[in-house]
Design an enzyme around this catalytic site. Structure first.
Site, short mmCIF file in Angstrom:
data_model
loop_
_atom_site.label_atom_id
_atom_site.label_comp_id
_atom_site.label_asym_id
_atom_site.label_seq_id
_atom_site.Cartn_x
_atom_site.Cartn_y
_atom_site.Cartn_z
N GLY A 15 0.83 -1.19 0.00
CA GLY A 15 0.00 0.00 0.00
C GLY A 15 0.87 1.24 0.00
N MET A 17 2.30 5.01 1.70
CA MET A 17 2.80 5.37 3.02
C MET A 17 1.64 5.75 3.93
SD MET A 17 6.40 7.42 2.45
CE MET A 17 6.68 7.46 4.23
N PHE A 18 1.80 5.51 5.22
CA PHE A 18 0.82 5.82 6.26
C PHE A 18 -0.44 4.96 6.17
CE2 PHE A 18 3.24 9.68 5.29
CZ PHE A 18 3.85 9.90 6.52
N SER A 19 -0.35 3.83 5.45
CA SER A 19 -1.52 2.94 5.35
C SER A 19 -1.50 1.84 6.41
CB SER A 19 -1.58 2.30 3.95
OG SER A 19 -0.43 1.50 3.71
N LYS A 21 1.21 -0.48 6.92
CA LYS A 21 1.90 -1.71 6.50
C LYS A 21 2.82 -2.25 7.60
CE LYS A 21 3.91 0.25 3.07
NZ LYS A 21 3.43 1.60 3.46
N ASP A 88 10.55 -5.93 6.23
CA ASP A 88 9.87 -4.65 6.07
C ASP A 88 10.56 -3.82 4.98
OD1 ASP A 88 7.77 -2.90 6.78
OD2 ASP A 88 9.13 -1.68 8.00
N GLU A 89 9.81 -2.87 4.41
CA GLU A 89 10.32 -1.97 3.36
C GLU A 89 10.98 -2.78 2.24
OE1 GLU A 89 9.41 0.96 3.33
OE2 GLU A 89 9.13 1.68 5.38
N CYS A 145 -6.57 10.23 2.27
CA CYS A 145 -6.04 11.36 1.50
C CYS A 145 -6.03 12.62 2.37
CB CYS A 145 -6.88 11.58 0.26
SG CYS A 145 -6.35 13.00 -0.75
#
Length: 207
Positions: A15, A17-19, A21, A88-89, A145
């Site tokens: 997803g 950023m800031f979702s 994950k 991660d990442e 958003c």
């Protein structure tokens, strides 16, 4: 979802950023640890926003991680006693990560990976599209958003408060001061090549 009868598979969390994950990856890691499973957590060395040796979510939750520069380095830390491998990442790794993940899953390890599916341009990010194709399970998360409050699927890069140009480098690790979650309609990338087709219903509002 069907019950896995064989050990060894890939779960991908993706997803913008800031979702959430990393938060979801941490949740799954802690659940496995609670079940007395041995978990090895990895992250790319390039990701040092909050910590060099931990996966840290934007909410402040964290889990200890091993930083590695290349995917193959992970094999040095994984043993027969390991049950779960979390990464991660994952978008920051080279395409070698695809073979590493395939090998781990084929050898019976549960692999949990999290990463961005799109870069700041709104284009597929690194090895993630291929990982989505080979994963047994894909969880695609959305943020909100910052402009309109709709579900956000894209990451807006801001340089001094202005949208970053299409020609900027793809990899630029940052936090809230450099990135925002945006929906399709409020995602801005100056200089992005125009779409090939101009749909005759371009003025359609969807209402």
């Amino acid at each position: 979802m069907y019950v896995m009868t064989q050990s060894g598979w890939l779960e991908l969390i993706c997803g913008c950023m800031f979702s959430g994950k990393s938060e979801e990856l941490i949740r799954r890691v802690r659940r496995a640890q609670f079940a007395k499973q041995e978990v090895k957590v990895f992250k790319p060395t390039i990701d040092n926003r909050y910590s060099e040796d931990a996966v840290v979510s934007h909410n402040g939750n964290s889990v200890i991680a091993i930083p590695v520069a290349t995917p193959a380095e992970m094999f040095r830390y994984i043993s027969a006693a390991t049950d779960v491998v979390a990464i991660d990442e994952i978008q920051f790794f080279s395409d070698d990560i695809i073979d590493v993940v395939q090998t781990l899953a084929d050898c019976g390890y549960r692999v949990i990976a999290a990463g961005l599916d799109q870069d700041f341009r709104g284009e597929p990010f690194g090895p993630v599209p291929a990982l989505m194709a080979i994963a047994e399970s894909v969880t695609k998360l959305q943020a909100v958003c910052t402009v309109c409050g709709s579900p956000a699927s894209r990451t807006q890069r801001l340089i001094n408060g202005a949208p970053a140009s299409y020609d900027d480098p793809v990899i630029l690790v940052g936090a809230s001061e450099a990135y925002e979650p945006r929906c399709r309609h409020h995602h801005e990338v100056p200089g992005k090549p125009k779409k090939r087709y101009n749909h005759p219903l371009a003025g359609h509002t969807g209402e």
